[in-house]
Motif scaffolding. Structure first.
Motif, PDB file in Angstrom:
ATOM      1  N   ALA A   1      34.150  33.917  39.859  1.00  8.60           N
ATOM      2  CA  ALA A   1      34.259  34.186  38.418  1.00  8.60           C
ATOM      3  C   ALA A   1      33.279  35.254  37.958  1.00  8.60           C
ATOM      4  O   ALA A   1      33.559  35.982  36.994  1.00  8.60           O
ATOM      5  N   SER A   2      32.156  35.366  38.628  1.00  9.61           N
ATOM      6  CA  SER A   2      31.126  36.333  38.212  1.00  9.61           C
ATOM      7  C   SER A   2      31.221  37.663  38.953  1.00  9.61           C
ATOM      8  O   SER A   2      30.402  38.553  38.724  1.00  9.61           O
ATOM      9  N   ASP A   3      32.232  37.811  39.787  1.00  7.57           N
ATOM     10  CA  ASP A   3      32.392  39.032  40.589  1.00  7.57           C
ATOM     11  C   ASP A   3      33.315  40.009  39.866  1.00  7.57           C
ATOM     12  O   ASP A   3      34.521  39.776  39.774  1.00  7.57           O
ATOM     13  N   SER A   4      32.773  41.096  39.368  1.00 13.41           N
ATOM     14  CA  SER A   4      33.555  42.053  38.573  1.00 13.41           C
ATOM     15  C   SER A   4      34.625  42.768  39.391  1.00 13.41           C
ATOM     16  O   SER A   4      35.547  43.360  38.819  1.00 13.41           O
ATOM     17  N   VAL A   5      34.526  42.724  40.704  1.00 15.65           N
ATOM     18  CA  VAL A   5      35.527  43.376  41.551  1.00 15.65           C
ATOM     19  C   VAL A   5      36.830  42.574  41.580  1.00 15.65           C
ATOM     20  O   VAL A   5      37.913  43.122  41.756  1.00 15.65           O
ATOM     21  N   VAL A   6      36.729  41.272  41.367  1.00 18.11           N
ATOM     22  CA  VAL A   6      37.899  40.393  41.411  1.00 18.11           C
ATOM     23  C   VAL A   6      38.759  40.620  40.163  1.00 18.11           C
ATOM     24  O   VAL A   6      38.227  40.677  39.047  1.00 18.11           O
ATOM     25  N   PRO A   7      40.085  40.751  40.309  1.00 18.11           N
ATOM     26  CA  PRO A   7      40.957  40.926  39.137  1.00 18.11           C
ATOM     27  C   PRO A   7      40.792  39.786  38.127  1.00 18.11           C
ATOM     28  O   PRO A   7      40.561  38.629  38.512  1.00 18.11           O
TER      29      PRO A   7
END
Length: 221
Positions: free
Chosen positions: A126-132
């Motif tokens: 959830a905190s990973d900005s790379v994940v859509p």
């Protein structure tokens, strides 16, 4: 305290217990269903990614790590082992496979009974900005579902509020969870508002609308 106030408090407690009982009856199915959805979707995304990239070597590694995880075996040891393999694979995978593997690993950890590790994995996603965004929102929903009975209700409400107020695919799940959490903290009006929004929205999934309608009947009874 007057006798009438005592009866009011008892009635409110009974209603709260009925809502919590209803959620406990269906909540596990909601969690299992959400995990099943993401496992299936993730598998589909992984396959499309393979077709698009033609990265045969990475696809082979992914499928090897996945093993029989798409099957609901009910074997907690097998689920945990598959989750560990997927986590190791994700650490060296390209972005597409990384997201798929991490989501599947978290879902399998939850299915194996390791909730704390599943929550940690979902929070990391959830905190990973790379994940859509849709996958990040799902991760938030899944993490909150796993804590809905035991976590800090106010903190959890804050985490899912942006999803509940947004227009994404997971907004109805966020609204439902908001209603349950509001009931936990004793905010009956907020709980009713959340369930009413679901019940009145024709776009809400039928199963979620049905639960919302039943919870509203309890709260208004």
């Amino acid at each position: 305290m007057s006798d009438s106030n005592i009866f009011i408090e008892v009635d409110e407690d009974l209603r709260r217990d009925r809502v919590e009982t209803l959620w406990k009856r269906y909540g596990s199915y909601a969690i299992a269903g959400a995990i099943g959805i993401v496992l299936a979707v993730a598998g589909s995304v992984g396959w499309r990614h393979y077709q698009e990239t033609r990265s045969a070597d990475e696809a082979t590694q992914y499928l090897s790590a996945l093993g029989n995880a798409m099957q609901t075996t009910g074997n907690m040891a097998e689920d945990k082992a598959a989750a560990d393999r997927l986590t190791a694979f994700a650490a060296k995978a390209s972005d597409g496979y990384k997201t798929v593997a991490r989501l599947q690993a978290a879902g399998l950890k939850a299915r194996s009974g390791d909730r704390e590790q599943a929550i940690a994995l979902y929070n990391a996603i959830a905190s990973d900005s790379v994940v859509p965004v849709p996958y990040r929102e799902f991760a938030i929903i899944a993490a909150v579902m796993l804590q809905v009975d035991t976590g800090d209700a106010k903190v959890l409400l804050g985490q899912i509020r942006p999803i509940a107020e947004g227009g994404g695919a997971w907004r109805f799940s966020a609204l439902e969870l908001s209603g349950v959490l509001a009931q936990r903290i004793g905010d009956k009006d907020m709980a009713k508002a959340m369930f009413t929004r679901i019940a009145d929205d024709a776009e809400a999934p039928q199963t979620i609308r049905a639960r919302a309608t039943e919870m509203l009947a309890i709260l208004k009874g």
